[in-house]
Design an enzyme around this catalytic site. Structure first.
Site, PDB file in Angstrom:
ATOM      1  N   ILE A 117       4.381  28.501  51.758  1.00 33.76           N
ATOM      2  CA  ILE A 117       4.879  28.099  50.430  1.00 33.76           C
ATOM      3  C   ILE A 117       5.233  26.616  50.473  1.00 33.76           C
ATOM      4  O   ILE A 117       6.125  26.204  51.233  1.00 33.76           O
ATOM      5  CB  ILE A 117       6.109  28.939  50.018  1.00 33.76           C
ATOM      6  CG1 ILE A 117       5.797  30.443  50.093  1.00 33.76           C
ATOM      7  CG2 ILE A 117       6.576  28.549  48.610  1.00 33.76           C
ATOM      8  CD1 ILE A 117       6.988  31.358  49.828  1.00 33.76           C
TER       9      ILE A 117
ATOM     10  N   ASN B 275       2.995  25.335  45.499  1.00 38.95           N
ATOM     11  CA  ASN B 275       4.073  25.324  44.502  1.00 38.95           C
ATOM     12  C   ASN B 275       4.697  23.937  44.314  1.00 38.95           C
ATOM     13  O   ASN B 275       5.133  23.608  43.211  1.00 38.95           O
ATOM     14  CB  ASN B 275       5.155  26.329  44.940  1.00 38.95           C
ATOM     15  CG  ASN B 275       6.488  26.097  44.243  1.00 38.95           C
ATOM     16  OD1 ASN B 275       6.660  26.442  43.075  1.00 38.95           O
ATOM     17  ND2 ASN B 275       7.434  25.467  44.949  1.00 38.95           N
TER      18      ASN B 275
ATOM     19  N   TYR C 249       1.792  14.779  33.902  1.00 39.87           N
ATOM     20  CA  TYR C 249       2.116  16.165  34.276  1.00 39.87           C
ATOM     21  C   TYR C 249       1.155  17.162  33.616  1.00 39.87           C
ATOM     22  O   TYR C 249       0.646  18.078  34.280  1.00 39.87           O
ATOM     23  CB  TYR C 249       3.573  16.457  33.887  1.00 39.87           C
ATOM     24  CG  TYR C 249       4.093  17.790  34.367  1.00 39.87           C
ATOM     25  CD1 TYR C 249       4.310  18.018  35.720  1.00 39.87           C
ATOM     26  CD2 TYR C 249       4.384  18.823  33.468  1.00 39.87           C
ATOM     27  CE1 TYR C 249       4.797  19.241  36.172  1.00 39.87           C
ATOM     28  CE2 TYR C 249       4.878  20.039  33.907  1.00 39.87           C
ATOM     29  CZ  TYR C 249       5.079  20.246  35.255  1.00 39.87           C
ATOM     30  OH  TYR C 249       5.556  21.464  35.693  1.00 39.87           O
TER      31      TYR C 249
ATOM     32  N   LYS D 218      -1.472  19.500  35.782  1.00 43.20           N
ATOM     33  CA  LYS D 218      -1.388  20.968  35.736  1.00 43.20           C
ATOM     34  C   LYS D 218      -2.655  21.584  35.131  1.00 43.20           C
ATOM     35  O   LYS D 218      -3.107  22.645  35.565  1.00 43.20           O
ATOM     36  CB  LYS D 218      -0.143  21.411  34.966  1.00 43.20           C
ATOM     37  CG  LYS D 218       1.158  21.109  35.699  1.00 43.20           C
ATOM     38  CD  LYS D 218       1.213  21.754  37.068  1.00 43.20           C
ATOM     39  CE  LYS D 218       2.548  21.598  37.767  1.00 43.20           C
ATOM     40  NZ  LYS D 218       2.583  22.175  39.117  1.00 43.20           N
TER      41      LYS D 218
ATOM     42  N   VAL E 169      12.138  27.342  33.913  1.00 42.82           N
ATOM     43  CA  VAL E 169      12.988  27.872  34.990  1.00 42.82           C
ATOM     44  C   VAL E 169      14.109  26.878  35.309  1.00 42.82           C
ATOM     45  O   VAL E 169      13.861  25.660  35.404  1.00 42.82           O
ATOM     46  CB  VAL E 169      12.136  28.147  36.258  1.00 42.82           C
ATOM     47  CG1 VAL E 169      12.959  28.910  37.292  1.00 42.82           C
ATOM     48  CG2 VAL E 169      10.857  28.922  35.910  1.00 42.82           C
TER      49      VAL E 169
ATOM     50  N   THR F 103      15.872  24.867  37.258  1.00 46.14           N
ATOM     51  CA  THR F 103      15.814  24.208  38.571  1.00 46.14           C
ATOM     52  C   THR F 103      16.139  22.722  38.403  1.00 46.14           C
ATOM     53  O   THR F 103      16.347  22.244  37.285  1.00 46.14           O
ATOM     54  CB  THR F 103      14.393  24.304  39.164  1.00 46.14           C
ATOM     55  OG1 THR F 103      13.527  23.528  38.325  1.00 46.14           O
ATOM     56  CG2 THR F 103      13.885  25.726  39.245  1.00 46.14           C
TER      57      THR F 103
HETATM   58  N1  LIG Z   1      11.165  24.518  36.539  1.00 45.56           N
HETATM   59  C1  LIG Z   1      10.311  24.760  35.522  1.00 45.56           C
HETATM   60  O1  LIG Z   1      10.722  25.003  34.379  1.00 45.56           O
HETATM   61  C2  LIG Z   1       8.840  24.756  35.764  1.00 45.56           C
HETATM   62  C3  LIG Z   1       8.010  25.101  34.685  1.00 45.56           C
HETATM   63  C4  LIG Z   1       6.636  25.132  34.869  1.00 45.56           C
HETATM   64  C5  LIG Z   1       6.111  24.824  36.112  1.00 45.56           C
HETATM   65  N2  LIG Z   1       6.941  24.484  37.149  1.00 45.56           N
HETATM   66  C6  LIG Z   1       6.305  24.170  38.433  1.00 45.56           C
HETATM   67  O2  LIG Z   1       6.896  24.946  39.455  1.00 45.56           O
HETATM   68  C7  LIG Z   1       6.830  24.254  40.702  1.00 45.56           C
HETATM   69  C8  LIG Z   1       8.212  24.215  41.332  1.00 45.56           C
HETATM   70  O3  LIG Z   1       9.076  23.529  40.425  1.00 45.56           O
HETATM   71  P1  LIG Z   1      10.672  23.573  40.520  1.00 45.56           P
HETATM   72  O4  LIG Z   1      11.161  23.649  39.138  1.00 45.56           O
HETATM   73  O5  LIG Z   1      11.108  24.571  41.540  1.00 45.56           O
HETATM   74  O6  LIG Z   1      10.936  22.079  41.029  1.00 45.56           O
HETATM   75  P2  LIG Z   1      12.048  21.454  41.987  1.00 45.56           P
HETATM   76  O7  LIG Z   1      13.289  22.241  41.953  1.00 45.56           O
HETATM   77  O8  LIG Z   1      12.089  20.009  41.626  1.00 45.56           O
HETATM   78  O9  LIG Z   1      11.376  21.631  43.444  1.00 45.56           O
HETATM   79  C9  LIG Z   1      10.222  20.936  43.762  1.00 45.56           C
HETATM   80  C10 LIG Z   1       9.822  21.262  45.185  1.00 45.56           C
HETATM   81  O10 LIG Z   1       8.642  20.493  45.499  1.00 45.56           O
HETATM   82  C11 LIG Z   1       8.852  19.814  46.714  1.00 45.56           C
HETATM   83  N3  LIG Z   1       8.139  18.545  46.748  1.00 45.56           N
HETATM   84  C12 LIG Z   1       8.142  17.554  45.817  1.00 45.56           C
HETATM   85  N4  LIG Z   1       7.441  16.502  46.250  1.00 45.56           N
HETATM   86  C13 LIG Z   1       6.980  16.822  47.485  1.00 45.56           C
HETATM   87  C14 LIG Z   1       6.208  16.150  48.456  1.00 45.56           C
HETATM   88  N5  LIG Z   1       5.769  14.893  48.253  1.00 45.56           N
HETATM   89  N6  LIG Z   1       5.912  16.789  49.628  1.00 45.56           N
HETATM   90  C15 LIG Z   1       6.370  18.046  49.858  1.00 45.56           C
HETATM   91  N7  LIG Z   1       7.108  18.726  48.975  1.00 45.56           N
HETATM   92  C16 LIG Z   1       7.416  18.124  47.806  1.00 45.56           C
HETATM   93  C17 LIG Z   1      10.366  19.593  46.792  1.00 45.56           C
HETATM   94  O11 LIG Z   1      10.768  19.491  48.156  1.00 45.56           O
HETATM   95  P3  LIG Z   1      11.302  18.148  48.875  1.00 45.56           P
HETATM   96  O12 LIG Z   1      11.927  17.290  47.818  1.00 45.56           O
HETATM   97  O13 LIG Z   1      12.247  18.677  49.905  1.00 45.56           O
HETATM   98  O14 LIG Z   1      10.082  17.560  49.470  1.00 45.56           O
HETATM   99  C18 LIG Z   1      10.890  20.891  46.190  1.00 45.56           C
HETATM  100  O15 LIG Z   1      10.987  21.883  47.188  1.00 45.56           O
HETATM  101  C19 LIG Z   1       6.275  22.861  40.374  1.00 45.56           C
HETATM  102  O16 LIG Z   1       4.898  22.814  40.654  1.00 45.56           O
HETATM  103  C20 LIG Z   1       6.518  22.729  38.884  1.00 45.56           C
HETATM  104  O17 LIG Z   1       5.613  21.839  38.275  1.00 45.56           O
HETATM  105  C21 LIG Z   1       8.281  24.451  36.993  1.00 45.56           C
END
Ligand SMILES: NC(=O)c1ccc[n+]([C@@H]2O[C@H](COP(=O)([O-])OP(=O)(O)OC[C@H]3O[C@@H](n4cnc5c(N)ncnc54)[C@H](OP(=O)(O)O)[C@@H]3O)[C@@H](O)[C@H]2O)c1
Length: 258
Positions: A9, A93, A161, A165, A196, A198
């Site tokens: 993951i 992810n 973005y 996507k 979500v 986050t």
């Molecule tokens: N939250 C929402 O509402 C939502 C909606 C639609 C889609 N999504 C998608 O769901 C996925 C997870 O989103 P989230 O909301 O959980 O975001 P988040 O809380 O910001 O977490 C993002 C994760 O990606 C990792 N990441 C970012 N840049 C990275 C890099 N250069 N190398 C390795 N890891 C990296 C971060 O880890 P580190 O910073 O430790 O590297 C973190 O674990 C994303 O693809 C996002 O686009 C989210």
């Protein structure tokens, strides 16, 4: 010998990725073998693994550094013994939102970094997963992309973005066509997880209207309690994976999937 379920993951240090790692360890217990990939590590995952009796390893890797990704994938897959695996899920992810704002204001370097993380990394890691497991014919191989509703609908200020996507959705569909439906094929799906609660949503709410016109709607969603908790989104994603009912290369949204 009872076989294990392997999970790779990316972006599991927080948010949806971390919740999904915890969910699969909780469900599979000592049969879960989870490898997390992010730049920072999550202490909470160590605790969850100990409680579940699951195997957990974290690779601290910046997926934006595309030249290194094939080697990272090789090292990650070396963690698994295909003889002992029933299934192996590779979940792309990790993702970022920035740069936000109208495209004419975007810094080219920031755009390149965005595309490296959100689109190029899933492409390279997907290819590496397929290539390095080609002989693992007894393992049920699944490739999962966490996409977004923003890949289907344009938003003012989210050119990068939405485009990355949409690209991930199309990547999934192409891999589906390439892999076909043999038993040993890598089956792939692109999943929009809903809105979500986050760090990414916090970042959205902190933007101004000039950069992201819909900011008010996202603030309202949070205030009205309409966001999914990461645990809820993770449980729904895990259910989609467990049921395995989607078609090869499908693009689905957990809000409408039934
Ligand atoms: N939250 C929402 O509402 C939502 C909606 C639609 C889609 N999504 C998608 O769901 C996925 C997870 O989103 P989230 O909301 O959980 O975001 P988040 O809380 O910001 O977490 C993002 C994760 O990606 C990792 N990441 C970012 N840049 C990275 C890099 N250069 N190398 C390795 N890891 C990296 C971060 O880890 P580190 O910073 O430790 O590297 C973190 O674990 C994303 O693809 C996002 O686009 C989210």
């Amino acid at each position: 010998m009872t076989k294990m379920n392997g999970y790779v993951i990316t972006g599991a240090s927080r948010g949806i990725g971390e919740a999904l790692a915890r969910k699969v360890m909780e469900t599979d217990g000592s049969l879960a073998h989870v490898v997390c990939v992010s730049r920072t590590a999550s202490g909470r995952l160590e605790e969850a693994a100990a409680a579940a009796g699951a195997r957990l390893k974290t690779f601290q890797c910046d997926i934006g550094r595309y030249e290194e990704l094939d080697e990272w994938a090789r090292r990650i897959l070396a963690e698994f013994d295909p003889e002992r695996l029933q299934s192996l899920y590779w979940v792309n992810n990790a993702g970022v939102l920035e740069p936000m704002g109208p495209i004419e204001q975007a810094d080219p370097a920031a755009l390149a970094e965005h595309l490296h993380i959100n689109l190029l990394a899933p492409m390279i890691l997907s290819g590496a997963f397929i290539r390095h497991t080609v002989e693992w014919t007894q393992v049920r191989k699944r490739l999962v992309h966490i996409s977004s509703g923003a890949g289907k609908k344009p938003y003012y200020g989210w050119g990068a973005y939405c485009a990355s996507k949409a690209g991930v959705d199309m990547l999934s569909r192409c891999i589906g066509v390439e892999q076909g439906t043999d038993d040993s094929a890598v089956k792939t799906v692109s999943i929009a997880p809903g809105v979500v609660d986050t760090a990414m949503q916090e970042q959205i709410r902190g933007t101004n209207e000039e950069m992201f016109r819909d900011v008010g709607r996202f603030i309202e969603l949070k205030n009205s309690g309409a966001l999914f908790a990461p645990e809820e989104a993770a449980a729904r994603i895990a259910q989609v994976l467990r049921e395995d009912r989607y078609a090869q290369g499908d693009v689905i949204d957990i809000r409408t999937y039934s």
